[in-house]
Design an enzyme around this catalytic site. Structure first.
Site, PDB file in Angstrom:
ATOM      1  N   LYS A   1      31.484  43.618  44.294  1.00 34.33           N
ATOM      2  CA  LYS A   1      30.374  42.775  44.737  1.00 34.33           C
ATOM      3  C   LYS A   1      29.770  43.397  45.988  1.00 34.33           C
ATOM      4  O   LYS A   1      30.478  44.052  46.758  1.00 34.33           O
ATOM      5  CB  LYS A   1      30.877  41.364  45.091  1.00 34.33           C
ATOM      6  CG  LYS A   1      29.780  40.321  45.097  1.00 34.33           C
ATOM      7  CD  LYS A   1      29.441  39.920  43.676  1.00 34.33           C
ATOM      8  CE  LYS A   1      28.566  38.715  43.569  1.00 34.33           C
ATOM      9  NZ  LYS A   1      28.637  38.168  42.204  1.00 34.33           N
TER      10      LYS A   1
HETATM   11  N1  GLU Z   1      25.952  38.355  39.732  1.00 33.86           N
HETATM   12  C1  GLU Z   1      26.343  37.995  38.408  1.00 33.86           C
HETATM   13  C2  GLU Z   1      27.745  37.401  38.440  1.00 33.86           C
HETATM   14  O1  GLU Z   1      28.214  36.943  39.456  1.00 33.86           O
HETATM   15  C3  GLU Z   1      26.171  39.128  37.403  1.00 33.86           C
HETATM   16  C4  GLU Z   1      27.001  40.352  37.646  1.00 33.86           C
HETATM   17  C5  GLU Z   1      26.677  41.519  36.733  1.00 33.86           C
HETATM   18  O2  GLU Z   1      25.899  41.365  35.816  1.00 33.86           O
HETATM   19  O3  GLU Z   1      27.243  42.589  36.998  1.00 33.86           O
HETATM   20  O4  GLU Z   1      28.371  37.288  37.421  1.00 33.86           O
END
Ligand code: GLU
Length: 420
Positions: free
Chosen positions: A106
């Site tokens: 993240k």
């Molecule tokens: N931000 C989204 C999540 O928390 C998508 C993450 C992604 O597609 O890599 O799942």
């Protein structure tokens, strides 16, 4: 609004519980208590008024046991290292629970994105992408949108990476605009997935959409698209909120009209939406509504020891990452409220990110129909696996999901001999 809260510590407690239920030893999963890599960057940016400000940014790569690191980038004032560490770990678990070949990561920048002009947002993104360049790539770590980031931001990120590399590299991020390698069906994938999961739970409980009232906290990409799909399926959305507060209408909100209103202009908020008989409520009041389904679709730490006792919903479907604290969760369980955990419920986004990445690696694009069918198949399978694991072990759906995910990650790590 919350318990004394550290998202990463909360995640560790759940991991310990799942490990105990699986009969794992501390040595089997201790690596998951420490992210593989934590990067902190300082992002200097020339503001529109000519001054220079420096913003704090992060990228945490939690576990690469099952594949390249994967996870979104958020722009928010609350961003700090502990939050990003927890969000990265939840991505490792999310990819594992739906069984796609990714690890978890993240990223985030501590900034109030709503106060930035479009030009400032672009400069911030390009500088952040430059600082992340050494540790991302289509087979290393693949970012995506999250809170206050979108397809346009992903386009800038991809362009910056490609320029530095001297080679167009669409697979370095997912959630891009469709003309530059984005996937059809990606922008509303999280909402579509949440709708499918909500319908699956209703099926198990023998309830129908028409007799079901819903309250949704959050009207951004995830909350908004979930409201849209649920409304289309005949659910009655009686309450909705955003950062400016909430709105309530006993006979059900006109969701298409509200979404059109919000999307008509950047920065539009619910406080400016008007319709006869509308009642204004706070975000905390939204959680207390007399509904069958409550969908927290905003930030972490919303359903806590303070707010959980007032929840009247029978089912909580977690659209946000980490909306429920451990103490909040215990209260839900005591009160017989079913919580469908974030790592399963909101996984539609990363699933279609995976499809986008596959299309990029093959320089090929799928019809929307194919994207939707594959999303539905994968998610229905994961939902049933979680449901059955929880039933077999006599635990909550959250524990069922954590057990499935942890087992898969630990198996991969062992087979690779990762902790030798
Ligand atoms: N931000 C989204 C999540 O928390 C998508 C993450 C992604 O597609 O890599 O799942």
């Amino acid at each position: 609004m919350g318990d004394k809260y550290n998202a990463f510590q909360e995640m560790l407690q759940l991991l310990d519980r799942a490990a105990a239920l699986l009969g794992l030893k501390q040595d089997d999963y201790i690596t998951l208590k420490y992210p593989d890599r934590e990067l902190k960057v300082s992002i200097p940016m020339k503001m529109d008024d000519g001054s220079v400000q420096v913003f704090e940014g992060y990228r945490v790569q939690h576990s690469g046991a099952r594949g390249p690191y994967k996870g979104g980038i958020r722009y928010h004032e609350n961003v700090d290292l502990d939050e990003i560490k927890a969000l990265a770990a939840w991505m490792s678990l999310k990819s594992a629970v739906v069984n796609i070949p990714y690890g978890g990561a993240k990223g985030g920048v501590k900034v109030d994105a709503t106060k930035l002009s479009k030009g400032e947002l672009e400069r911030l993104t390009r500088r952040y992408a430059t600082l992340l360049y050494p540790i991302v790539g289509p087979h290393i770590d693949i970012p995506a949108p999250d809170i206050n980031t979108n397809a346009e931001v992903m386009g800038w990120f991809m362009d910056t990476f490609s320029t530095l590399r001297g080679q167009l590299t669409p697979g370095v991020v997912t959630g891009k605009p469709v003309p530059i390698g984005g996937s059809l069906g990606r922008s509303d994938a999280t909402g579509r997935g949440l709708t499918l999961i909500t319908k699956e739970v209703l099926k198990k409980l023998g309830l129908s959409a028409e007799s079901t009232r819903v309250a949704i906290q959050g009207a951004g990409n995830v909350g908004g698209t979930t409201a849209k799909f649920l409304h289309e399926e005949g659910f009655k959305i009686i309450a909705l909120s955003d950062v400016s507060g909430g709105i309530f209408l006993e006979e059900g909100l006109d969701i298409p009209e509200i979404i059109d209103f919000l999307r008509a202009q950047r920065g539009r908020l619910l406080k400016d939406y008007q319709t006869p008989k509308l009642v204004r409520i706070s975000n905390e009041e939204l959680l207390r509504q007399n509904v069958e389904i409550l969908i927290p679709a905003a930030l972490e730490n919303q359903i806590t020891s303070k707010t959980a006792p007032h929840i009247q919903a029978k089912i909580v479907v977690e659209a946000a990452n980490g909306p429920t604290t451990i103490r909040g969760d215990l209260i839900l369980e005591e009160n017989g409220i079913i919580a469908v955990p974030d790592i399963l419920a909101n996984s539609g986004g990363v699933i279609v990110s995976y499809f986008e990445w596959l299309q990029n690696l093959q320089s090929f694009s799928w019809e929307e129909e194919k994207v939707i069918t594959r999303l539905e198949n994968l998610l229905t399978k994961a939902f049933n696996e979680v449901w059955e694991t929880a039933a077999e072990k006599g635990t909550s759906l959250r524990m069922g999901a954590y057990m499935l995910a942890l087992d898969r990650i630990v198996t991969s790590a062992k087979m690779r001999g990762m902790s030798c």
